[in-house]
Write an enzyme that holds these catalytic residues in place. Structure first.
Site, PDB file in Angstrom:
ATOM      1  N   SER A 144       0.886  -1.478  -0.152  1.00  0.00           N
ATOM      2  CA  SER A 144      -0.152   0.131   0.196  1.00  0.00           C
ATOM      3  C   SER A 144       0.748   1.081  -0.098  1.00  0.00           C
ATOM      4  O   SER A 144       2.075   1.044   0.184  1.00  0.00           O
ATOM      5  CB  SER A 144      -0.370  -0.071   1.524  1.00  0.00           C
ATOM      6  OG  SER A 144      -1.787   1.139   1.491  1.00  0.00           O
ATOM      7  N   TYR A 157      -2.334  -0.623  10.649  1.00  0.00           N
ATOM      8  CA  TYR A 157      -2.379  -0.969   9.596  1.00  0.00           C
ATOM      9  C   TYR A 157      -0.853  -1.454   9.216  1.00  0.00           C
ATOM     10  O   TYR A 157      -0.552  -1.679   8.481  1.00  0.00           O
ATOM     11  CB  TYR A 157      -3.150  -0.743   8.722  1.00  0.00           C
ATOM     12  CG  TYR A 157      -3.337  -1.018   7.224  1.00  0.00           C
ATOM     13  CD1 TYR A 157      -3.992  -2.290   6.723  1.00  0.00           C
ATOM     14  CD2 TYR A 157      -3.046   0.035   6.561  1.00  0.00           C
ATOM     15  CE1 TYR A 157      -4.063  -1.538   5.247  1.00  0.00           C
ATOM     16  CE2 TYR A 157      -3.865   0.271   5.030  1.00  0.00           C
ATOM     17  CZ  TYR A 157      -3.635  -1.143   4.285  1.00  0.00           C
ATOM     18  OH  TYR A 157      -3.877  -1.517   3.363  1.00  0.00           O
ATOM     19  N   LYS A 161       1.867  -2.994   5.986  1.00  0.00           N
ATOM     20  CA  LYS A 161       1.819  -2.522   4.613  1.00  0.00           C
ATOM     21  C   LYS A 161       3.559  -2.950   4.135  1.00  0.00           C
ATOM     22  O   LYS A 161       3.948  -2.421   3.127  1.00  0.00           O
ATOM     23  CB  LYS A 161       1.132  -2.037   4.172  1.00  0.00           C
ATOM     24  CG  LYS A 161      -0.453  -2.207   4.122  1.00  0.00           C
ATOM     25  CD  LYS A 161      -0.405  -3.781   3.231  1.00  0.00           C
ATOM     26  CE  LYS A 161      -2.109  -3.873   3.114  1.00  0.00           C
ATOM     27  NZ  LYS A 161      -2.241  -5.146   2.427  1.00  0.00           N
TER      28      LYS A 161
END
Length: 254
Positions: A144, A157, A161
């Site tokens: 991401s 999160y 990533k």
């Protein structure tokens, strides 16, 4: 021109969103496709129907990527059905938005287990099968833009990533001797199940769109071309690389 003709492609988290688009796109390029999904039975069946509508074979394997045995089972069932694994697209991921200071331990650990642990064990299982086959392969991990920039409600999160991106760099080195290529994709804001509630606010969505030089948020289908390219022999000398697929958002953040 079908770039994946004769290949068997595995895609995790493929009942919806980027995974679904990648699975169908791989079939359109001539691959047989095995999808992993967690719980959405009807969506998984619809994805397989779309794969088979292209004339290719499809198989859905249910399983929680947070469990290490899921990866071994997924690869084993793919080999049982189609004889080999040529490409692994690691896509499964979650992002339950939450503030940092009161992040529940369970939310943090579940995000880590799905996004980071799941990627590790899926890549490892696929790589072991590719090594045993002896003719190389390709691994594409969906990281991401969040690997490169922070997010106030994504403190659990964004590290996962960044970890997925780093995993591809290290496995590119570890697996190069086996002719296995490992690359990551860094999507920007793509409209999927992960963020649909967050972007239901019209003002926020308009703001997000204003940050993208191409003037729109991404769709899952925008990821298909880059994934197919990295999975295909057209990218035969590409490994350890990261490709931004974000409409220009990253370079426009200042």
């Amino acid at each position: 021109m079908k770039l994946l003709e004769g290949k068997t492609v595995l895609v995790t988290g493929a009942s919806t969103g980027i995974g679904r688009a990648a699975a169908i796109g791989a079939a359109q390029h001539g691959a047989d496709v095995v999808i992993n999904y967690h719980s959405r039975d009807e969506d998984a069946e619809a994805c397989i129907a779309a794969i088979e509508a292209t004339g290719q074979r499809g198989l859905a394997v249910k399983g929680d990527v947070a469990e290490p045995d899921t990866a071994k089972d997924f690869v084993a069932k793919a080999v049982e059905a189609f004889g080999k694994v040529d490409v692994m697209v690691n896509n499964a991921g979650i992002c339950p938005f939450h503030a940092f200071l009161d992040m529940p331990v369970e939310t943090f650990e579940r995000t880590m287990r799905v996004n980071m642990h799941g990627a590790y064990f899926m890549v490892q299982a696929a790589a072991n099968q590719m090594v045993a086959q002896g003719h190389g392969g390709a691994i594409v991990a969906v990281s991401s833009i969040s690997a490169l920039v922070g997010g106030e409600y994504q403190t659990h999160y964004t590290p996962t990533k960044a970890g997925v991106h780093s995993l591809m760099q290290s496995t590119a080195i570890a697996l190069g001797k086996y002719k296995i290529r490992c690359n990551s994709l860094l999507p920007g804001t793509i409209l999927t199940e992960i963020n649909k509630d967050d972007l239901a606010d019209d003002a926020k969505r308009t703001y997000m769109e204003s940050r993208v030089p191409l003037g729109r948020l991404g769709a899952p289908e925008d990821m298909v071309g880059p994934i197919v390219f990295l999975a295909s022999d057209m990218a035969a000398y590409v490994t350890g690389a990261a490709l931004l697929v974000d409409g220009g958002m990253f370079v426009n953040l200042q």
